[in-house]
Each structure stands twice: as C-alpha cells, then as structure tokens.
Design a protein around this motif. Structure first.
Motif, PDB file in Angstrom:
ATOM      1  N   HIS A   1       0.796  -1.231   0.000  1.00 60.42           N
ATOM      2  CA  HIS A   1       0.000   0.000   0.000  1.00 60.42           C
ATOM      3  C   HIS A   1       0.826   1.277   0.000  1.00 60.42           C
ATOM      4  O   HIS A   1       0.307   2.373   0.219  1.00 60.42           O
ATOM      5  CB  HIS A   1      -1.021  -0.024   1.145  1.00 60.42           C
TER       6      HIS A   1
ATOM      7  N   CYS B   1      -4.571   2.049   6.708  1.00 53.05           N
ATOM      8  CA  CYS B   1      -3.935   3.107   5.905  1.00 53.05           C
ATOM      9  C   CYS B   1      -4.860   3.635   4.823  1.00 53.05           C
ATOM     10  O   CYS B   1      -4.564   4.626   4.181  1.00 53.05           O
ATOM     11  CB  CYS B   1      -2.627   2.604   5.308  1.00 53.05           C
TER      12      CYS B   1
ATOM     13  N   CYS C   1      -1.900  -0.967  12.624  1.00 52.39           N
ATOM     14  CA  CYS C   1      -2.657  -1.588  11.531  1.00 52.39           C
ATOM     15  C   CYS C   1      -3.865  -2.356  12.080  1.00 52.39           C
ATOM     16  O   CYS C   1      -4.877  -2.497  11.406  1.00 52.39           O
ATOM     17  CB  CYS C   1      -1.773  -2.533  10.735  1.00 52.39           C
TER      18      CYS C   1
ATOM     19  N   CYS D   1      -6.966  -4.519  10.498  1.00 54.75           N
ATOM     20  CA  CYS D   1      -6.812  -4.567   9.038  1.00 54.75           C
ATOM     21  C   CYS D   1      -6.208  -5.893   8.628  1.00 54.75           C
ATOM     22  O   CYS D   1      -6.601  -6.467   7.627  1.00 54.75           O
ATOM     23  CB  CYS D   1      -5.952  -3.420   8.540  1.00 54.75           C
TER      24      CYS D   1
HETATM   25  S1  SF4 Z   1      -1.682  -3.884   7.330  1.00 51.78           S
HETATM   26 FE1  SF4 Z   1      -3.437  -2.712   6.672  1.00 51.78          FE
HETATM   27  S2  SF4 Z   1      -3.176  -0.720   7.619  1.00 51.78           S
HETATM   28 FE2  SF4 Z   1      -1.214  -1.755   7.744  1.00 51.78          FE
HETATM   29  S3  SF4 Z   1      -0.103  -1.048   5.942  1.00 51.78           S
HETATM   30 FE3  SF4 Z   1      -1.091  -2.984   5.391  1.00 51.78          FE
HETATM   31  S4  SF4 Z   1      -3.037  -2.434   4.505  1.00 51.78           S
HETATM   32 FE4  SF4 Z   1      -2.266  -0.637   5.600  1.00 51.78          FE
END
Ligand code: SF4
Lengths: 458, 196
Positions: free
Chosen positions: A130, A340, A400, A403
């Motif tokens: 991401h 995120c 995070c 997520c």
């Molecule tokens: S785990 Fe989720 S919040 Fe963390 S960087 Fe990856 S997608 Fe983004």
C-alpha cells in the motif's frame, strides 16, 4: 510527444538502463516497518554490506503492535521480538525510528504524508504493497519485497522495468454521501483485480481535482487492489497547501523553487497512455463488497451478480451469501474504522459528524483505530473522541490493527465486519472472519443501525 | 540464491483463481525474523481446520499429488508484498509456479528467490490442469535455458517468456544486490549531478 506525470518522475530517477533489462531506479525515500525488514537487514549483515544512505530511510512500527497499553512491554513474544529487532537494526545502521511511544509513530502510509516526508516528484518505496498511497502527492511510490528492501539499503536503488501507463478519468459530480472510498471501490469493481497488473495508474478528472489530499490517498492506496503497482494524482494547490508547514516540508528558502518544479510535473496535454478508462461520477453510489477480493463490490442497493465461475462461488460460500442477494439491511456485529486506507483525521471528522448525538446499536462492536499518534491527538483535541465514546465506540491506539489481525484485534470466525480497510481476503481480519469493505460513512452508519444501510436513503 | 536450469518432475494442481498472499501465508505467521520455516504454514487455513487437523480435500493433503511444480488459477499471488509468500512456497519445496497470470510484486519476489513463475495462456492452463487430474504422475519438463514446458505423455509443448536479465540471474543464482553494488560509482555520480 508529451510526457505523462509518471514518465517525468520515472525518467528523472533513472541512473542507468540495462540493455533489454530493467532500469536502475534511484529511490528518494525508503520507509520501513517491523515485519518486512528483518530479513533484509540479515541479508545485508550476512554479506557485510553497510546501509548506503541511512538518512533517506524512515522506520516505524505498525503491523503487529498492540492498540491497547502501548506503554507496556508487548505481551506477544514474537511481536515483541520483531519490534525489538527493528530498534536494534535502526540503532546499528543509524536509521531514524518512530517507535512505540514516539509522537510520530503510526501506520507507515499515514505518517509519511502527515510529516511532510512525502512530496511531489519523489520516488518512494516500502516493503508494503500500500505504498501506492503516497502517489496521491504526484510521487512514484510502490511496494517492494524484502529482497528489494535489502537492495535499497545497499544502493538506494532498485532494478525495475518501467511499467506501462494507464489513466483513469472520473468526471462529473459525485452524489451526496458518495466518498473517495466508494469511487475507488467502484473503479475496482468495474475493472477487476488484475486489470492494473503491469501498469502505473494516473487518476485524472474533476472528481480527483476536487478531492482533499486524504481522499486522494484513499484512492491511490487501493490502486494495488486492481493489480497496479501504484497510482498517482497530479500535484496542485491542494497538494501544496497540505504539505506547507509540515515537519519535514521544504523550508521557506526552498519552498518557491520546489513549487516551481512541482508545477512542471502534471502530464502534458498531448501525453498518451497505454490504456485509458473514463467513468461518470454520477453513476457511483455508496459501495460495499460481498466477496473475498476487493473487485467483488456493488452499490449497496444492488444485487450480487451471478456467475458460473467456481472461485466466485467458493468466495460467496465463505461469505455466506447467494447470487442475487442484496446486502442492504444485512445485520452485522462488527465495525472497524482504521487502516492506511481510512484512518486519517478527515475520515474521523466525517464519521463523527454522522455519529454525533447517536448511539451505536447494542449488538455492534465498533472499533476506531487512528492511523497515527498525531491523528489520535487530533481526535481528542477536536472533540471527536467524546462524540465516539458517548456513542459507544472504542477508541484504540495507532497501528494496523484489525486490518490484518497480526495483533489481538481480530474478528471472530463467521462474523461480518464492515471495515474501512482495503482487503476482504479470506481470514484477513482473523481466521474465518468475513470482511465487508466500505467507506467510513457507510461503516459508522452500520454501527449505529446494527445493519448495512444506504446512507443516501436515510 | 539457488540456481535453476531444468527439472523433470510431477506437478500439483491448485485450481483456484485470485489466490492472494494472505492465503499463501496468513499474516499471523509473519512474525519470524528469518526466512526459514514458512513452508509449515503454507496455505495454512486451506490445509488445516481450526483444530489443526489436515483438511482432506485440499490438494496439498491429497496423496495422489506431489512434486515441486504448483499449477494455479488466474492472478496468482495478488495482495500484499510479503516476500514470505515466496519463502513459504520455496520452503515447502516448490521450484516452479505455473499460472495464466501473476501479480507483479509476487512475480518479482519469486524471481528473487529462485522460484520460477511461468505464465501460460488460459487454454494451455486448462490443458495442464486436465493432464494432471487425469494422470497425477505425469511428468513435466521445465527447461529454463530453452524457455519451454513439455508434458511428453500428452505431447504438450509450450514456449514461455522471461526477461533475459532475470533468466541470467536464475541460471547463475545471481542476486540483484550484487549487480547494484557493482554499479555504485554510477549511483554516486547520479547523486552528484542531481545535487549540483
Ligand atoms: S496492514 Fe493494513 S493498515 Fe497496515 S499497511 Fe497494510 S493495509 Fe495498511
């Protein structure tokens, strides 16, 4: 022929070109976190190679950290170990770390922009898909594997072939209640999860021009969910205004020169793209996903489509849905607002404006996880915290979290969770958990009503 | 990195599309700080039930199928950038993955770990699935030097593409990192010019 935004940034970072092979691409900023970096440091140590440009690296902890009692030692031994390892590696290699307890700690893709580290025209990488989020500023930002993290440590460069370019234009006016998250879920649902593979996307048109930086980040964040390495949006006044005055933004002396450079970045009017798509904003409704990949999305009022494909059916079985079902009014017990994609202050402003004066449904567990310490502080300073707490939402510390459920924040097997994150894969939020992706507004509305509702119909 | 040139062995069919990296290796197993041992949790939630009992109808638990070649449905490896997915596959013993489409980051990660991703077209993929399902012990020849797959028992020959630089790396077991370090003078020169 004109050049695209992507061409301009890429070409100015090519150190050398291998014949018939990849480019050596120079990387301006390298972000790292605890999960995908330890093996890269070991690779370096094994070969006795120093970190080439430590001052161009920023580290934080986000993926596995607890969101409760962050001042205490981490209970889970493996997570504690990973976090300790990052600290040790950063100390040994002279890398700036925003660890637990630091006022800048947070999800890597939230803190980069918020600290003014992310700027137009840069190349940025992180061992995290991401990383595409940072493209919202007109930078080339993409996720890399751990072997590549080691390469960037060793040389501040990567060997990569230049991707093809795609432009996605959305013109017209968005309907009330339709948010940036809905826009990107709509695009992915229309184009499919592998449509962007091999491409870098530029988002263009009125809808993105009128969008806040937070919204643009939400959109670019999910570029990877259609397979693209990254997404970009041309920098403009909105971009400059967001950056100005932030911790690592260019100083006064540099500022005018930077703006001059940034103004030359947008795609030339006669630039051509390898692929183009156009959509009409008026067609987009609040979106929701019904399956186990982010391309399986529909408008809340729509029916789940039919398909003979076995993988499609397997996915519906996992979710407990049937072809032809609508999700409108589906009872849900969990809501997660974070990640995120949607854990910036604007997301919580939108959410709290709706929540104000209401109470969450009895049966719902509603988790609010700010993207960074700074967002957490803003939530309190702006009085949003009280609104959420009075409504019965739980506010946690940054990370995070649910997520990807590497820490304790997991959704129980079989339960539906309306989530503002970016992935609804099987087991993503815990083994057996069923994730329904949505915008922060749709998510809070679900928490209040105890079921999925179409915000535009309330 | 281990060298790869050619192998003659059997394959395992995983006829599922959009296999994402969270299925290949769920996030809760990403807490290790070295590269070994991930094979144990490869496809964890498809391989084992809640009580850690093997799920009989998952293909890796099916004794009829074996071999270092994984044949998977379209868009294999989508999702996260975790290289742990490539490590889990190689640690389990896979050397080749065949699919009609790979996600970018996964493909790069595989190549950086001596795991050869081979892209075939849809109808070729269906032919391959059919061949294995009808005869699980059918041999595949994977020849990287000549860039082809052969399944002699059904007379199948498929040429595949691979970036010539990546091919050289795999055949010789070279890492990109060695190449980059040898070019440091160019990188420093680039930095000097930019800052001038
Ligand atoms: S785990 Fe989720 S919040 Fe963390 S960087 Fe990856 S997608 Fe983004």
């Amino acid at each position: 022929m004109g050049e695209t935004l992507f061409d301009k940034v890429w070409d100015s970072h090519v150190v050398d070109q291998l014949e018939d092979g990849p480019d050596i691409l120079y990387i301006d900023k390298h972000l790292i976190h605890e999960v995908t970096s330890p093996q890269a440091f070991s690779a370096l140590n094994d070969k006795d190679i120093p970190v080439f440009r430590p001052q161009q690296i920023v580290a934080t902890v986000d993926h596995n950290v607890p969101t409760l009692n962050q001042h205490l030692p981490i209970k889970d031994e493996l997570s504690r170990n990973q976090v300790a390892k990052l600290r040790k590696n950063c100390e040994e290699h002279d890398i700036e770390l925003y660890g637990l307890g630091h006022p800048y700690q947070g999800i890597v893709h939230v803190i980069g922009p918020e600290l003014g580290i992310t700027q137009p025209g840069m190349t940025m990488v992180c061992g995290d898909s991401h990383t595409s989020t940072h493209g919202a500023f007109g930078s080339i930002a993409f996720g890399i594997g751990t072997s590549q993290v080691a390469q960037v440590f060793a040389s501040q460069c990567l060997l990569v072939s230049k991707p093809k370019s795609m432009r996605i234009t959305v013109d017209g006016e968005l309907k009330n209640g339709v948010h940036p998250k809905d826009v990107i879920l709509y695009i992915i649902a229309r184009l499919g999860t592998d449509s962007g593979t091999g491409y870098f996307v530029e988002y263009a048109g009125k809808v993105f021009e009128n969008m806040s930086m937070e919204g643009r980040m939400t959109v670019c964040n999910m570029s990877i969910e259609m397979g693209a390495r990254g997404g970009m949006i041309a920098p403009d006044q909105t971009t400059y205004d967001y950056i100005e005055g932030r911790e690592f933004a260019p100083s006064q002396a540099e500022w005018q020169q930077k703006i001059k450079n940034w103004k030359s970045l947008p795609s030339d009017p006669n630039a051509s793209f390898d692929k183009e798509y156009c959509f009409d904003a008026a067609e987009i409704s609040p979106m929701i996903t019904y399956g186990t990949n982010p391309g399986m999305g529909i408008g809340i009022q729509e029916q789940i489509p039919s398909s003979q494909n076995e993988s499609f059916q397997k996915s519906l079985d996992y979710m407990g849905f049937n072809q032809g079902d609508t999700l409108n009014n589906l009872p849900i017990n969990y809501v997660f607002i974070g990640s995120c994609t949607n854990s910036r202050i604007e997301d919580f402003r939108v959410a709290s404006a709706y929540v104000k004066g209401k109470k969450k449904a009895e049966n719902v567990n509603a988790l609010i996880v700010p993207g960074s310490q700074q967002v957490a502080k803003q939530i309190q300073d702006e009085g949003l915290g009280i609104i959420f707490e009075e409504a019965g939402f739980l506010i946690r510390q940054p990370g995070c979290s649910a997520c990807l459920a590497m820490n304790d924040d997991k959704i129980p097997a079989g339960e539906y969770c309306v989530s503002t994150s970016n992935r609804n894969f099987e087991g993503r939020q815990g083994p057996g958990a069923r994730t329904i992706l949505a915008s922060p507004l749709t998510a809070v509305a679900a928490a209040i009503e105890g079921k999925i509702v179409d915000i535009t119909q309330l | 990195m281990e060298k790869f040139t050619r192998l003659e062995q059997t394959a395992i069919p995983l006829d599922i599309e959009n296999v994402d990296t969270d299925q290949i290796i769920p996030a809760r197993f990403l807490k290790a700080t070295d590269r070994e041992g991930f094979g144990e949790n490869l496809f964890r939630d498809w391989r084992y039930d809640k009580n850690d009992k093997p799920i009989a109808d998952f293909v890796l638990n099916n004794p009829n199928f074996a071999g270092p070649i994984l044949v998977a449905g379209n868009n294999f490896g989508c999702g996260s950038s975790r290289e742990h997915a490539a490590w889990a596959l190689t640690d389990y013993g896979f050397k080749v993955v065949i699919s009609s489409f790979f996600a970018d980051i996964f493909k790069g990660n595989a190549l950086n770990n001596g795991l050869l991703p081979i892209q075939v077209n849809d109808s070729q993929l269906q032919t391959i699935f059919k061949a294995i399902n009808e005869n699980p012990s059918c041999e595949f020849i994977i020849d990287l030097v000549g860039q082809y797959i052969e399944v002699p028992s059904i007379g199948l020959h498929i040429d595949f593409e691979i970036n010539s630089y990546k091919k050289t790396c795999l055949i010789n077991g070279y890492d990109d990192i060695d190449y980059l370090i040898n070019n440091k003078h160019k990188i420093e020169e680039f930095e000097r010019k930019r800052n001038a």
